[in-house]
Design a protein around this motif. Structure first.
Motif, mmCIF file in Angstrom:
data_model
loop_
_atom_site.group_PDB
_atom_site.id
_atom_site.type_symbol
_atom_site.label_atom_id
_atom_site.label_comp_id
_atom_site.label_asym_id
_atom_site.label_seq_id
_atom_site.Cartn_x
_atom_site.Cartn_y
_atom_site.Cartn_z
ATOM 1 N N GLY A 71 0.852 -1.408 0.113
ATOM 2 C CA GLY A 71 -0.113 -0.192 0.015
ATOM 3 C C GLY A 71 0.609 1.341 -0.006
ATOM 4 O O GLY A 71 0.295 2.209 0.430
ATOM 5 N N GLY A 72 2.183 1.356 -0.383
ATOM 6 C CA GLY A 72 2.898 2.546 -0.496
ATOM 7 C C GLY A 72 3.385 2.994 0.758
ATOM 8 O O GLY A 72 3.988 3.832 1.238
ATOM 9 N N LYS A 80 8.588 -11.452 2.320
ATOM 10 C CA LYS A 80 7.833 -12.122 3.247
ATOM 11 C C LYS A 80 6.336 -11.574 3.234
ATOM 12 O O LYS A 80 5.234 -12.181 3.110
ATOM 13 C CB LYS A 80 8.110 -12.496 4.616
ATOM 14 C CG LYS A 80 9.327 -13.245 4.712
ATOM 15 C CD LYS A 80 8.995 -14.859 4.514
ATOM 16 C CE LYS A 80 9.879 -15.851 4.731
ATOM 17 N NZ LYS A 80 9.786 -17.142 4.163
ATOM 18 N N GLY A 81 6.575 -10.158 3.212
ATOM 19 C CA GLY A 81 5.285 -9.261 3.079
ATOM 20 C C GLY A 81 5.024 -8.502 2.035
ATOM 21 O O GLY A 81 4.005 -7.645 1.792
ATOM 22 N N HIS A 82 5.683 -9.229 0.744
ATOM 23 C CA HIS A 82 5.612 -8.390 -0.443
ATOM 24 C C HIS A 82 5.921 -7.021 -0.630
ATOM 25 O O HIS A 82 5.095 -6.178 -1.312
ATOM 26 C CB HIS A 82 3.879 -8.583 -1.176
ATOM 27 C CG HIS A 82 3.349 -9.851 -1.067
ATOM 28 N ND1 HIS A 82 4.060 -10.812 -2.060
ATOM 29 C CD2 HIS A 82 2.709 -10.584 -0.351
ATOM 30 C CE1 HIS A 82 3.314 -11.963 -1.791
ATOM 31 N NE2 HIS A 82 2.522 -12.037 -0.763
ATOM 32 N N THR A 112 -2.985 5.176 5.428
ATOM 33 C CA THR A 112 -4.051 4.033 5.990
ATOM 34 C C THR A 112 -4.205 3.109 4.780
ATOM 35 O O THR A 112 -4.385 3.313 3.620
ATOM 36 C CB THR A 112 -5.334 4.811 5.926
ATOM 37 O OG1 THR A 112 -5.262 5.821 7.054
ATOM 38 C CG2 THR A 112 -6.552 3.903 6.360
ATOM 39 N N LEU A 113 -4.052 1.994 5.364
ATOM 40 C CA LEU A 113 -4.417 0.599 4.517
ATOM 41 C C LEU A 113 -5.676 0.190 4.466
ATOM 42 O O LEU A 113 -6.405 -0.096 5.525
ATOM 43 C CB LEU A 113 -3.510 -0.543 4.962
ATOM 44 C CG LEU A 113 -2.027 -0.306 5.030
ATOM 45 C CD1 LEU A 113 -1.413 -1.466 5.495
ATOM 46 C CD2 LEU A 113 -1.507 0.321 3.744
ATOM 47 N N GLU A 114 -6.367 0.158 3.504
ATOM 48 C CA GLU A 114 -7.752 -0.273 3.236
ATOM 49 C C GLU A 114 -7.821 -1.818 2.998
ATOM 50 O O GLU A 114 -8.936 -2.409 3.567
ATOM 51 C CB GLU A 114 -8.239 0.633 2.024
ATOM 52 C CG GLU A 114 -8.335 1.995 1.882
ATOM 53 C CD GLU A 114 -9.075 2.586 3.048
ATOM 54 O OE1 GLU A 114 -9.966 1.834 3.666
ATOM 55 O OE2 GLU A 114 -8.886 3.835 3.056
ATOM 56 N N ASN A 120 0.257 -8.337 5.390
ATOM 57 C CA ASN A 120 1.591 -8.402 4.831
ATOM 58 C C ASN A 120 2.457 -7.684 5.788
ATOM 59 O O ASN A 120 3.449 -7.751 5.863
ATOM 60 C CB ASN A 120 1.405 -8.191 3.384
ATOM 61 C CG ASN A 120 0.833 -9.434 2.550
ATOM 62 O OD1 ASN A 120 1.062 -10.816 3.048
ATOM 63 N ND2 ASN A 120 0.010 -9.281 1.523
ATOM 64 N N LEU A 121 2.032 -6.074 5.893
ATOM 65 C CA LEU A 121 2.690 -5.236 6.547
ATOM 66 C C LEU A 121 3.054 -5.864 7.684
ATOM 67 O O LEU A 121 4.397 -5.782 8.188
ATOM 68 C CB LEU A 121 2.087 -4.010 6.604
ATOM 69 C CG LEU A 121 2.878 -2.808 6.963
ATOM 70 C CD1 LEU A 121 4.470 -2.826 6.765
ATOM 71 C CD2 LEU A 121 2.414 -1.614 7.328
#
Length: 244
Positions: A93-94, A119-121, A210-212, A219-220
């Motif tokens: 998510g940037g 591991k978390g892309h 903010t991750l939607e 992943n983060l």
């Protein structure tokens, strides 16, 4: 700012469990070793060592453990070969992530950090790719429950000592300083017997992401957990708004 303060408090509470505390003590032990090697074992003549000792106290490291760490580092000064390395990159998510490590093997640490990101892309970037999104600040967290002073008195004490900013959160007070003023302000608060839940020079995000998507959050968190388990990693900074 509130997101960072809440994160600092969550981190402080998390460190109360034994496994996390063991990692924290390992991290601080390395910092003690580097501080002693750079400036000697006498805190009176080594401001960096005084800062690390304060950090150790805030993490509830026993006094005898701190003293043993300093003595060991003084006796083994020539064998301490830790290097400070910093990695920057992007999470899902940037989100922006900065990793600071102390290592005796840069190749191992680089591979481990790169693996954590994958591991978390996420992706490791070049130096400077995200650090411009953060401000380097001295930050002191004071737990309201542990502090006898009211907000106004504590604020005046901090500002008179040279702090840049004072903020009140639900469960804590947050004191911010310029990096070069951090030691002076921290020592003044220590003289006033102000209990500090956390005291360090840190990287504070200028804005939060903010991750939607739940997948991005998962992943983060996976990246952060892997980094947290790495004993070479000292600090991890990110701009994820965990409140949303």
């Amino acid at each position: 700012m509130s997101g960072h303060s809440k994160f600092a408090n969550i981190k402080h509470k998390k460190e109360k469990n034994d496994a996390a505390k063991g990692k924290v003590f390992t991290v601080i032990g390395r910092e003690l070793a580097v501080a002693v090697k750079e400036g000697g074992p006498d805190p009176a003549n080594n401001s960096k060592l005084r800062d690390v000792i304060a950090k150790a106290k805030a993490a509830n490291m026993p006094k005898d453990t701190i003293e043993r760490g300093i003595k060991k580092a003084a006796n083994d000064a020539n064998s301490v070969n830790y290097e400070t390395v910093t990695y920057e990159g992007y999470g899902p998510g940037g989100t922006a992530i900065i990793v600071q490590a102390l290592t005796d093997n840069k190749n191992r640490t680089a591979a481990d950090v790169r693996n954590a990101f994958s591991k978390g892309h996420g992706n490791i970037g070049t130096q400077g790719c995200v650090s411009y999104m953060f401000d380097k600040k001295g930050q002191i967290i004071v737990d309201k429950e542990e502090c006898d002073q009211d907000a106004d008195t504590l604020m005046m004490t901090a500002l008179d000592a040279g702090a840049d900013d004072f903020q009140e959160e639900d469960d804590s007070y947050v004191i911010l300083t310029a990096p070069e003023d951090f030691s002076t302000v921290r020592e003044k608060l220590e003289e006033e017997n102000i209990p500090m839940a956390d005291a360090s020079v840190t990287m504070i995000p200028q804005n939060y992401v903010t991750l939607e998507k739940e997948e991005d959050k998962t992943n983060l968190q996976r990246i952060l957990d892997w980094l947290d388990d790495d004993e070479d990693v000292q600090e991890v900074y990110n701009n994820w708004n965990e409140e949303d």
